[in-house]
Design a protein around this motif. Structure first.
Motif, mmCIF file in Angstrom:
data_model
loop_
_atom_site.group_PDB
_atom_site.id
_atom_site.type_symbol
_atom_site.label_atom_id
_atom_site.label_comp_id
_atom_site.label_asym_id
_atom_site.label_seq_id
_atom_site.Cartn_x
_atom_site.Cartn_y
_atom_site.Cartn_z
ATOM 1 N N LEU A 86 -9.982 -4.679 3.639
ATOM 2 C CA LEU A 86 -9.080 -4.067 4.620
ATOM 3 C C LEU A 86 -7.667 -4.626 4.491
ATOM 4 O O LEU A 86 -6.680 -3.894 4.595
ATOM 5 C CB LEU A 86 -9.608 -4.295 6.037
ATOM 6 C CG LEU A 86 -10.862 -3.504 6.430
ATOM 7 C CD1 LEU A 86 -11.400 -3.979 7.785
ATOM 8 C CD2 LEU A 86 -10.552 -2.003 6.495
ATOM 9 N N MET A 87 -7.574 -5.949 4.250
ATOM 10 C CA MET A 87 -6.272 -6.584 4.123
ATOM 11 C C MET A 87 -5.489 -6.010 2.939
ATOM 12 O O MET A 87 -4.275 -5.784 3.022
ATOM 13 C CB MET A 87 -6.442 -8.096 3.961
ATOM 14 C CG MET A 87 -5.129 -8.879 3.957
ATOM 15 S SD MET A 87 -5.376 -10.647 3.678
ATOM 16 C CE MET A 87 -5.684 -10.665 1.908
ATOM 17 N N LYS A 88 -6.180 -5.751 1.828
ATOM 18 C CA LYS A 88 -5.514 -5.245 0.632
ATOM 19 C C LYS A 88 -4.926 -3.848 0.831
ATOM 20 O O LYS A 88 -4.020 -3.438 0.112
ATOM 21 C CB LYS A 88 -6.504 -5.223 -0.542
ATOM 22 C CG LYS A 88 -6.863 -6.608 -1.051
ATOM 23 C CD LYS A 88 -7.973 -6.579 -2.082
ATOM 24 C CE LYS A 88 -7.493 -6.095 -3.417
ATOM 25 N NZ LYS A 88 -8.533 -6.269 -4.460
ATOM 26 N N GLN A 89 -5.427 -3.141 1.849
ATOM 27 C CA GLN A 89 -4.942 -1.788 2.115
ATOM 28 C C GLN A 89 -3.775 -1.766 3.103
ATOM 29 O O GLN A 89 -3.179 -0.714 3.339
ATOM 30 C CB GLN A 89 -6.088 -0.934 2.661
ATOM 31 C CG GLN A 89 -7.249 -0.778 1.692
ATOM 32 C CD GLN A 89 -8.457 -0.130 2.348
ATOM 33 O OE1 GLN A 89 -8.322 0.772 3.166
ATOM 34 N NE2 GLN A 89 -9.648 -0.592 1.984
ATOM 35 N N GLU A 90 -3.452 -2.928 3.689
ATOM 36 C CA GLU A 90 -2.408 -2.976 4.707
ATOM 37 C C GLU A 90 -1.014 -2.821 4.084
ATOM 38 O O GLU A 90 -0.805 -3.116 2.901
ATOM 39 C CB GLU A 90 -2.467 -4.296 5.475
ATOM 40 C CG GLU A 90 -3.695 -4.437 6.368
ATOM 41 C CD GLU A 90 -3.721 -5.779 7.094
ATOM 42 O OE1 GLU A 90 -4.395 -5.869 8.130
ATOM 43 O OE2 GLU A 90 -3.079 -6.737 6.623
ATOM 44 N N ASN A 91 -0.081 -2.398 4.928
ATOM 45 C CA ASN A 91 1.312 -2.344 4.505
ATOM 46 C C ASN A 91 1.931 -3.736 4.529
ATOM 47 O O ASN A 91 1.489 -4.603 5.293
ATOM 48 C CB ASN A 91 2.110 -1.418 5.434
ATOM 49 C CG ASN A 91 1.681 0.031 5.317
ATOM 50 O OD1 ASN A 91 1.312 0.494 4.237
ATOM 51 N ND2 ASN A 91 1.731 0.747 6.430
ATOM 52 N N PHE A 92 2.936 -3.928 3.724
ATOM 53 C CA PHE A 92 3.636 -5.209 3.710
ATOM 54 C C PHE A 92 4.651 -5.250 4.865
ATOM 55 O O PHE A 92 5.852 -5.298 4.661
ATOM 56 C CB PHE A 92 4.335 -5.424 2.361
ATOM 57 C CG PHE A 92 3.404 -5.853 1.263
ATOM 58 C CD1 PHE A 92 3.228 -7.196 0.959
ATOM 59 C CD2 PHE A 92 2.693 -4.911 0.526
ATOM 60 C CE1 PHE A 92 2.366 -7.596 -0.059
ATOM 61 C CE2 PHE A 92 1.835 -5.301 -0.488
ATOM 62 C CZ PHE A 92 1.663 -6.646 -0.785
ATOM 63 N N ASP A 93 4.108 -5.202 6.073
ATOM 64 C CA ASP A 93 4.938 -5.231 7.276
ATOM 65 C C ASP A 93 4.774 -6.559 7.992
ATOM 66 O O ASP A 93 3.756 -7.257 7.819
ATOM 67 C CB ASP A 93 4.539 -4.096 8.235
ATOM 68 C CG ASP A 93 4.782 -2.717 7.635
ATOM 69 O OD1 ASP A 93 5.687 -2.606 6.786
ATOM 70 O OD2 ASP A 93 4.057 -1.774 8.009
ATOM 71 N N GLU A 94 5.735 -6.897 8.795
ATOM 72 C CA GLU A 94 5.659 -8.139 9.573
ATOM 73 C C GLU A 94 4.434 -8.110 10.487
ATOM 74 O O GLU A 94 4.172 -7.114 11.168
ATOM 75 C CB GLU A 94 6.925 -8.306 10.410
ATOM 76 C CG GLU A 94 7.004 -9.656 11.115
ATOM 77 C CD GLU A 94 8.314 -9.840 11.866
ATOM 78 O OE1 GLU A 94 8.404 -10.793 12.662
ATOM 79 O OE2 GLU A 94 9.246 -9.039 11.649
ATOM 80 N N GLY A 95 3.666 -9.206 10.494
ATOM 81 C CA GLY A 95 2.505 -9.311 11.365
ATOM 82 C C GLY A 95 1.197 -8.868 10.753
ATOM 83 O O GLY A 95 0.132 -9.078 11.340
ATOM 84 N N THR A 96 1.210 -8.275 9.563
ATOM 85 C CA THR A 96 -0.044 -7.868 8.919
ATOM 86 C C THR A 96 -0.660 -9.057 8.182
ATOM 87 O O THR A 96 0.031 -10.001 7.801
ATOM 88 C CB THR A 96 0.194 -6.720 7.908
ATOM 89 O OG1 THR A 96 1.108 -7.171 6.890
ATOM 90 C CG2 THR A 96 0.746 -5.493 8.605
#
Length: 591
Positions: A86-96
């Motif tokens: 799931l983490m690998k699919q996240e956007n490189f946004d603050e707080g992820t």
């Protein structure tokens, strides 16, 4: 490897589910697999939290202990995989989480460099770098620890004899983990021989290990002896985890005056020679087992015990050519990483140096790091005051004494202490000597319950009749940290981006360990002075001589500590000279 540190095993419960909290960020941690009852309770907790059906494994079932361990490790492994995916699919946004992964990395990491490049990039180049970063990140290892000396023999429901250590090893070996078992507390030939029974400890067709072996050691000689024993069986040591004899948490395995600095120096000088010798034995053993020969596998070397600053951390890694360091006790002050109940956390975060001491509290008869403010210690004193010393013995993992009974019982149990005190009453000792012996008997505490209860308290799963008393065994280095910290704060401290230490004057870790050894020696001499003989004089003389050798080594080392100031080095030398003066007074030849 994403990080240059790991979180060692912390008691029974403190790190039992730490991988679920840190592995997705690339941080390796170690689970104790001694207590299958605790493990089964934690499996139920996390299964139900994950909205899955929980199917209990009853203690009436065959091989229940190893099956409980396997099931829990498989659950943790699967949950970490899900978190990571799931983490690998996240956007490189603050707080992820994926952003946090990279922010936690040391600045020396190539991945961190690429991450910084991505932040500065735009358009297609930024997108390409993000794809590469997602591909290159790695989870932290989910390692397990088996304390070799905790090896009670019992009967399974079918009436067959079972060994706690062997069944724990089977539980790990049969799990889906690709990871390592950390073997600690000395050599157990029966346990070590059991490793031969599992194919995952041998190289596969790709010449890789699904399961690997880490030895926790306190000196070079014992490390080589254990590694050669295993190499003769075709078993390779992937890492030597070198631990300070006294400046660590949990049980303290004091060497005979051998100090951490000289021990690390010996590993530094001899590790290549060691690897060659071990590979020669290992390759022959593989050939005898008709397993294809493989190139010499890598051996890692790491150190743990008493590290408190980024400068110390960096010096150890660079000067001794180590692969990693272990940071244990400070993580007890990180609520999101470990299981410490609220009351104990409050007491730990406000404690001072005098609150931590090496005790005789362990039923194993091994010196044990204790915390004066722990609720287990308060409970022990209350029971003595009521004339009922000792603990009810429920789990019996540390039952090993047969002085009074045919079946082994635990020296912390009420049964043993009552019998021992009755024996003491018949000795006719003077009041002073009686009290000394009485205190030795009643100092033991129940570690099976006390080291498990914090997980129950922290997660609100304590049963009505279960003890709330918490035993905790941090290393003395924790006294220099005040308050509780976030995971980010602790990691930043390790890498020198933040200083979370108290304002208390803190000596170099080598000086702190040297002080601990001199204090240990003083107590040992005072305890045995009434029964001194030639053998003990010889032992104390050797102990003093080894400490002196260590002091001489540190005098030569101080100029090499170039990542510190002149004032720091001057203070270190003055402290060592003061300890040397104390040591001269202790040496039997000078007494």
């Amino acid at each position: 490897m994403s990080h240059t540190f790991h979180i060692p095993v912390l008691g029974l419960a403190y790190s039992v589910d730490t991988p679920l909290k840190v592995a997705r960020y690339g941080i390796t941690s170690v689970i104790s697999i001694v207590d299958d009852m605790l493990i089964e309770r934690m499996r139920q907790l996390h299964t139900e939290k994950n909205n899955e059906p929980y199917i209990p494994i009853s203690s009436k079932e065959t091989d229940f202990r190893s099956r409980r361990i396997t099931s829990y490790l498989n659950l943790v492994n699967r949950m970490v995989d899900e978190q990571f995916s799931l983490m690998k699919q996240e956007n490189f946004d603050e707080g992820t989480d994926i952003t946090r992964y990279f922010e936690l990395l040391p600045d020396t990491s190539p991945l961190k460099t690429k991450y910084m490049e991505m932040l500065a990039a735009e358009g297609k180049n930024r997108s390409v770098l993000q794809t590469e970063l997602r591909t290159e990140i790695q989870k932290g290892d989910i390692q397990v620890n088996i304390m070799a000396k905790v090896d009670r023999m019992g009967l399974n429901p079918g009436g067959e004899q079972i060994s706690d250590a062997l069944s724990a090893l089977s539980g790990f070996a049969n799990s889906e983990l690709t990871s390592a078992v950390v073997l600690s507390a000395g050599m157990n030939p029966r346990l070590y021989s059991h490793l031969e029974n599992f194919p995952d400890f041998y190289p596969n067709q790709n010449k890789e290990f699904k399961k690997s072996i880490i030895l926790k050691v306190s000196d070079f000689r014992s490390a080589l002896i254990q590694a050669k024993f295993l190499a003769k069986k075709g078993l390779w040591i992937s890492e030597f985890r070198i631990e300070s004899g006294l400046n660590c948490g949990g049980h303290a395995f004091a060497t005979e005056g051998y100090l951490l600095g000289p021990i690390l120096e010996e590993f530094k000088l001899k590790k290549e020679e060691m690897a060659i010798e071990l590979y020669e034995i290992y390759s022959k053993a593989l050939s005898d087992k008709n397993i294809g020969n493989i190139p010499p596998p890598k051996i890692k070397f790491s150190v743990q015990g008493g590290i408190g600053t980024a400068d110390e951390n960096n010096f150890l890694l660079n000067y001794y050519k180590l692969d990693a360091t272990g940071w244990g006790s400070p993580f007890l002050l990180v609520p999101e990483a470990t299981n410490v109940d609220a009351d104990t956390l409050k007491d730990l975060s406000t404690a001072n140096k005098d609150d931590f001491y090496i005790s005789g509290s362990s039923p194993l008869g091994i010196p044990f790091n204790n915390f004066r403010k722990s609720s287990a210690e308060k409970q022990r004193l209350e029971r003595i005051a009521k004339g009922r010393p000792g603990s009810p013995c429920v789990k019996k993992y540390l039952s090993s004494n047969t002085e009074f009974t045919e079946q082994p019982i635990c020296t912390a149990s009420r049964e043993f202490q009552n019998l021992k005190i009755k024996q003491l009453d018949e000795t006719g000792l003077s009041p002073e000597n009686y009290k000394e012996k009485y205190d030795e008997i009643t100092e033991k505490i129940c570690l099976c319950e006390g080291l498990a209860s914090p997980a129950y308290l922290k997660n609100n799963i304590l049963k009505p009749k279960e003890s709330r008393a918490v035993a905790i065994c941090p290393g003395p280095n924790i006294a220099y940290f005040s308050g509780s910290f976030s995971l980010d704060e602790m990691v930043k401290h390790i890498y020198g981006k933040l200083n979370i230490l108290n304002n208390i004057q803190r000596s170099n870790l080598f000086v702190n360990e040297l002080n601990l050894y001199v204090e240990y020696l003083k107590k040992d001499i005072s305890r045995q002075v009434k029964e001194i003989n030639d053998k003990k004089v010889k032992y104390f003389s050797k102990f003093c001589d080894q400490l002196q050798n260590g002091i001489d080594y540190y005098k030569q080392l101080i100029p090499q500590i170039t990542n510190q100031t002149d004032a720091y080095r001057d203070t270190m030398l003055k402290e060592i000279l003061a300890i040397e003066a104390q040591l001269r007074l202790l040496h039997p030849i000078n007494s």
